[in-house]
Design a protein around this motif. Structure first.
Motif, PDB file in Angstrom:
ATOM      1  N   ARG A  16       1.035  -6.772   4.128  1.00  0.00           N
ATOM      2  CA  ARG A  16       1.366  -8.374   5.073  1.00  0.00           C
ATOM      3  C   ARG A  16       1.547  -9.919   3.420  1.00  0.00           C
ATOM      4  NH1 ARG A  16      -4.385  -9.149   6.454  1.00  0.00           N
ATOM      5  NH2 ARG A  16      -3.222 -11.901   7.712  1.00  0.00           N
ATOM      6  N   ARG A  43       5.953 -14.480   7.734  1.00  0.00           N
ATOM      7  CA  ARG A  43       4.917 -14.318   8.769  1.00  0.00           C
ATOM      8  C   ARG A  43       3.255 -13.904   8.494  1.00  0.00           C
ATOM      9  NH1 ARG A  43       3.716 -12.299  13.800  1.00  0.00           N
ATOM     10  NH2 ARG A  43       4.915 -10.476  13.099  1.00  0.00           N
ATOM     11  N   GLU A  44       3.680 -12.915   8.429  1.00  0.00           N
ATOM     12  CA  GLU A  44       2.163 -12.620   8.256  1.00  0.00           C
ATOM     13  C   GLU A  44       1.236 -12.932   6.604  1.00  0.00           C
ATOM     14  OE1 GLU A  44      -0.082  -9.765   9.399  1.00  0.00           O
ATOM     15  OE2 GLU A  44       1.853 -10.064  11.417  1.00  0.00           O
TER      16      GLU A  44
END
Length: 369
Positions: A16, A43-44
């Motif tokens: 992530r 985004r993660e």
């Protein structure tokens, strides 16, 4: 036309983190460089595309990023099919795990793409600001103790309640590197009664400075490069006998002993587990490299005679925002060694550049030891 720095979205399972943050993108732009990133790359980790755009970076698809980048930043080495568009003269920087990806890195070198694997940075004062192993180990040590506190069948702090006083958990951290010291500090904040052990006696002061006791087993293995040397058979037997006796009192044991590129040393034996108290918990940070405990199964929770053994993986990826911020700053600092006069120009006479380059064609490549 300015040099372009690019970053792809990480695709490894469970990963992530991101190698470029809006903060580091802004600093690269301020240096006169163009910055391009794959849509949703951050985004993660908690960085939407809009935050990169506000920093001056440009979103694009993966193929366009690879085709336009002069310097590609990554957390893990991307799959080969995501790198086909890289041009000769490009450089890629990240945690590339060269021992496991030798053929892929060699193929990139033959195409004229130079790879720098930051796990190979010498452990010197000058390299500290680029030390990805240390920054990510700090995240892992912190998260490991939180996992231990959640999984343990008791409270960590002492509690005084109407039902009586609850004694604090007794916690041992084995290994006083960056991860171990962060685990000790976190256990201390959580209120546990904490001890730390390392075969390097020089770590006593560091352990005690965090409010923990140093567990002295009478065995010293001071080595070079910040790592412990391998113990002799006699030393190992003495260490195991002393450790096995002391383990009986602990509720939680967190192990962190690892050397990059080598299997983790086996510290906790089956006999030691048999001697531990029922309900005791072991959290093995070295699970990815085989584990410090003989019962560790990477990524799983097992129970051996009433002792629970956890082998968590990808701990740094579990705190992606701060892990990415630290990692991206490491890469930003290393990029300063590769970029001169607005262009990509690595100086292979620089010891940090030379030590981390893993695929110069015709050159003997460094290996993790």
């Amino acid at each position: 036309m300015p040099m372009t720095v690019g970053a792809l979205r990480e695709t490894a399972k469970g990963e992530r983190r991101v190698a470029l943050t809006p903060e580091t993108a802004r600093k690269l732009v301020a240096r006169g460089l163009a910055v391009i990133f794959e849509h949703d790359a951050g985004r993660e980790a908690g960085f939407p595309d809009a935050t990169y755009v506000a920093a001056g970076a440009t979103p694009a698809d993966a193929a366009d990023v690879a085709a336009r980048a002069d310097l590609l930043l990554c957390v893990q080495l991307p799959p080969a099919d995501r790198l086909t568009a890289l041009r000769a003269g490009t450089a890629i920087v990240g945690q590339l795990r060269p021992n496991a990806a030798h053929d892929r890195l060699e193929a990139l070198g033959e195409r004229g793409v130079t790879a720098f694997s930051l796990e190979l940075l010498p452990r010197t004062t000058r390299a500290q600001a680029m030390d990805v192993l240390s920054s990510q180990a700090a995240v892992a040590g912190y998260r490991a103790m939180l996992i231990a506190a959640e999984a343990a069948p008791m409270f960590f702090p002492m509690l005084t309640t109407a039902a009586g006083t609850i004694r604090p958990a007794k916690v041992l951290v084995i290994g006083a590197g960056v991860a171990g010291l962060q685990a000790i500090a976190t256990a201390r904040r959580l209120g546990a009664q904490i001890e730390g052990y390392d075969v390097r006696p020089e770590t006593r002061e560091q352990i005690e400075s965090l409010g923990a006791r140093f567990l002295d087993l009478g065995v010293s293995a001071s080595g070079s490069g910040g790592y412990a040397r391998e113990l002799s058979a006699e030393e190992q037997a003495a260490q195991q006998a002393a450790l096995g006796e002391r383990l009986r009192v602990f509720d939680v044991v967190v192990t962190t002993a690892a050397v990059p590129g080598r299997p983790a040393p086996k510290i906790l034996t089956a006999a030691m587990l048999e001697g531990m108290k029922p309900g005791a918990l072991i959290v093995d940070l070295a699970a990815e490299s085989g584990g410090n405990c003989v019962a560790t199964v990477p990524g799983q929770r097992v129970n051996v005679g009433g002792v629970t053994v956890l082998g968590p993986l990808d701990l740094a990826a579990g705190a992606p925002l701060h892990a990415s911020e630290m990692y991206a700053r490491n890469l930003l600092n290393f990029a300063g060694l590769l970029v001169r006069d607005g262009g990509l120009s690595p100086d292979f006479a620089d010891d940090l550049v030379a030590a981390t380059c893993v695929n110069r064609v015709g050159e003997k490549q460094p290996q993790l030891i």
